[in-house]
Design an enzyme around this catalytic site. Structure first.
Site, short mmCIF file in Angstrom:
data_model
loop_
_atom_site.label_atom_id
_atom_site.label_comp_id
_atom_site.label_asym_id
_atom_site.label_seq_id
_atom_site.Cartn_x
_atom_site.Cartn_y
_atom_site.Cartn_z
N LYS A 112 2.42 0.04 -9.61
CA LYS A 112 1.29 -0.25 -10.13
C LYS A 112 1.54 -1.93 -11.12
CE LYS A 112 0.36 4.63 -11.86
NZ LYS A 112 1.48 4.73 -11.15
C1 LIG Z 1 1.36 6.29 -10.16
C2 LIG Z 1 3.11 6.61 -9.43
C3 LIG Z 1 1.93 7.13 -8.24
C4 LIG Z 1 0.64 8.05 -7.87
O1 LIG Z 1 -0.31 6.92 -7.38
P1 LIG Z 1 -1.67 7.70 -7.48
O2 LIG Z 1 -2.35 6.21 -7.85
O3 LIG Z 1 -2.03 7.92 -8.84
O4 LIG Z 1 -1.87 8.55 -6.67
C5 LIG Z 1 3.20 7.62 -7.36
N1 LIG Z 1 4.58 6.41 -7.34
C6 LIG Z 1 4.91 5.91 -8.37
C7 LIG Z 1 6.24 5.42 -8.46
C8 LIG Z 1 3.41 5.89 -9.06
O5 LIG Z 1 4.25 4.94 -10.23
#
Ligand SMILES: *Cc1c(COP(=O)(O)O)cnc(C)c1O
Length: 470
Positions: A112
């Protein structure tokens, strides 16, 4: 480039306008009016670019109301070695035709950061240009809140109010958020669970008078700028994994809100030679079920299981509507009809289009379990000498079933194992020491305000601490 709503009820708006909004006014999601195409010659000319240079090329296709020189500065500020390390977004080979695409080298050790760091820069830029300020209000169970705080700390004209459940995050997650000493970051620990935090945010964001008077905004996963920034690393991964034009690669994506893999869908529609988009879920398999059956049936919060890949414990994939918009021929009336059916009956049925999921859009899907995660973490550690986190393990497990000869399979590494020590310990039967710079985090002083589950108390706190910098 202008943006429309997936429900058809918003007049076309430039990027900077949709940047600061959450949902479109008609309840839909902002979507580019057309998908830009990158031809093979242009793609080949991008091979020698740095990550920041590539990001500027890709983002300029979606953002034409920020002058190119300014956009260059924003991406260089976001994607610099001090934030992501010298070897940005490395490809790490595993076995069996698979590699990891290293997206978790940022400050909070999860993918993220890739989008949030850009979002922090572009928010500050647009707010300054408009001479206004914004107060970001959010609730987090860990990952998103810390990525947002690390991206927005010290930014002019922005304050962050992040609600988290008191005593319910890991020591590491708490330390990552609460040790930030920046004046514009406000951690509020609510005596309750994550859903209680979320309820307070909904109540305050639903108070339209409060919302406009105090310029309350959000940085949630439906923000289009986050999706746009994520498209970049699919191009980067393709450029690193191939040497000839037109050569195909597949991507496997641990998924929850459908934000990460949606960016892959856009990259593919833009002409990037992607063969398969492999969607991996954990036990919460709403999306896997859709790609298997064509029926979308989100679960209630009570039916959402708490698993050892917690960032994928999602019952309603908030970005999924953007894919359905394309699947339905970009027909907003049909999208609205689906969501009407969903709110009446709890599901909708697109099984008549099921044969297009893979043949037209490249999507395949699979689900993984706690046992699969432990086994995959163990096996990859034993056979490849690489330690992966539980979310990435879901990706590797599902990807393995879809590897094809001659097509590199890039698994998106969505977090680093240091964040999820307990599961790693369970898999390997021994503890894994934290890297020294992270271990020392827990010794730093923490800054957090503990409050009761009380909307009015939180409202009063925000009123006293809003950003007025312009
Ligand atoms: C947010 C997240 C996901 C999922 O991603 P999306 O964009 O919500 O599908 C998967 N793995 C981790 C470690 C995350 O922080």
């Amino acid at each position: 480039m202008h943006y429309l709503s997936t429900r058809g009820g918003m007049k076309p708006q430039p990027f900077s306008d949709i940047l600061l909004e959450g949902l479109a006014t008609d309840g839909g999601l902002a979507i580019p009016e057309r998908i830009p195409v990158v031809d093979a010659e242009t793609l080949a000319s991008w091979r020698s670019l740095s990550y920041a240079e590539l990001a500027a090329r890709v983002l300029a296709l979606f953002i034409d109301d920020i002058p190119r020189g300014d956009l260059d500065e924003l991406v260089h500020a976001a994607y610099r070695p001090e934030v992501f390390g010298i070897d940005m977004v490395p490809l790490k080979p595993l076995d069996g035709g698979m590699s990891l695409l290293g997206l978790s080298q940022g400050p909070t050790l999860a993918f993220k950061d890739m989008a949030m760091q850009f979002l922090g820069q572009v928010f500050e830029y647009v707010l300054k240009r408009r001479g206004t300020s914004l107060n970001i209000l959010g609730a987090t169970s860990g990952d998103t809140g810390s990525a947002a705080e690390h991206a927005l700390r010290g930014k002019r004209g922005i304050a962050v109010f992040m609600l988290s459940p008191h005593g319910r995050m890991s020591d590491f997650q708490r330390a990552q958020m609460y040790t930030l000493q920046d004046e514009n970051i406000h951690n509020i620990a609510i005596k309750g669970v994550f859903d209680d935090c979320q309820d307070i945010v909904k109540a305050l964001a639903g108070d339209l008078d409060f919302k406009s008077r105090y310029r309350i905004g959000a940085v949630n996963s439906i923000n289009w700028a986050r999706i746009a920034a994520q498209i970049v690393y699919y191009f980067w991964g393709w450029l690193r994994a191939t040497s000839a034009p037109g050569q195909q690669v597949s991507f496997a994506v641990p998924s929850g809100n459908f934000g990460n893999i949606l960016a892959g869908h856009f990259a593919r529609e833009m002409g990037l030679p992607i063969r398969r988009l492999v969607l991996a879920t954990n036990e919460n398999n709403v999306l896997e079920e859709f790609f298997r059956t064509g029926i979308y049936r989100p679960r209630s919060a009570e039916q959402t299981r708490a698993t050892s890949s917690p960032s994928m414990d999602i019952s309603r994939a908030s970005n999924f509507e953007r894919f359905v918009f394309d699947l339905l021929g970009r027909d907003a009336a049909r999208v609205s009809a689906c969501w009407d059916t969903l709110s009446r009956t709890g599901q909708f049925d697109l099984s008549s289009l099921r044969d297009q999921f893979e043949s037209r859009y490249g999507f395949v899907a699979g689900a993984s379990s706690h046992g699969d995660r432990l086994e995959t973490i163990r096996r990859i550690h034993r056979d490849c000498g690489v330690l992966i986190d539980p979310h990435t393990a879901d990706g590797v497990k599902v990807a393995a079933a879809h590897v094809e000869d001659g097509v590199p399979m890039l698994v998106l590494e969505t977090a680093l194992p240091a964040k999820f020590g307990a599961t790693i310990e369970e898999a390997l039967g021994r503890s894994v020491p934290l890297p020294p710079e992270l271990a020392s985090l827990s010794a730093l002083p923490q800054r957090v305000t503990v409050m009761e589950h009380d909307v009015d108390a939180v409202r009063a706190y925000i009123q006293q601490h809003v950003s007025s910098a312009a």
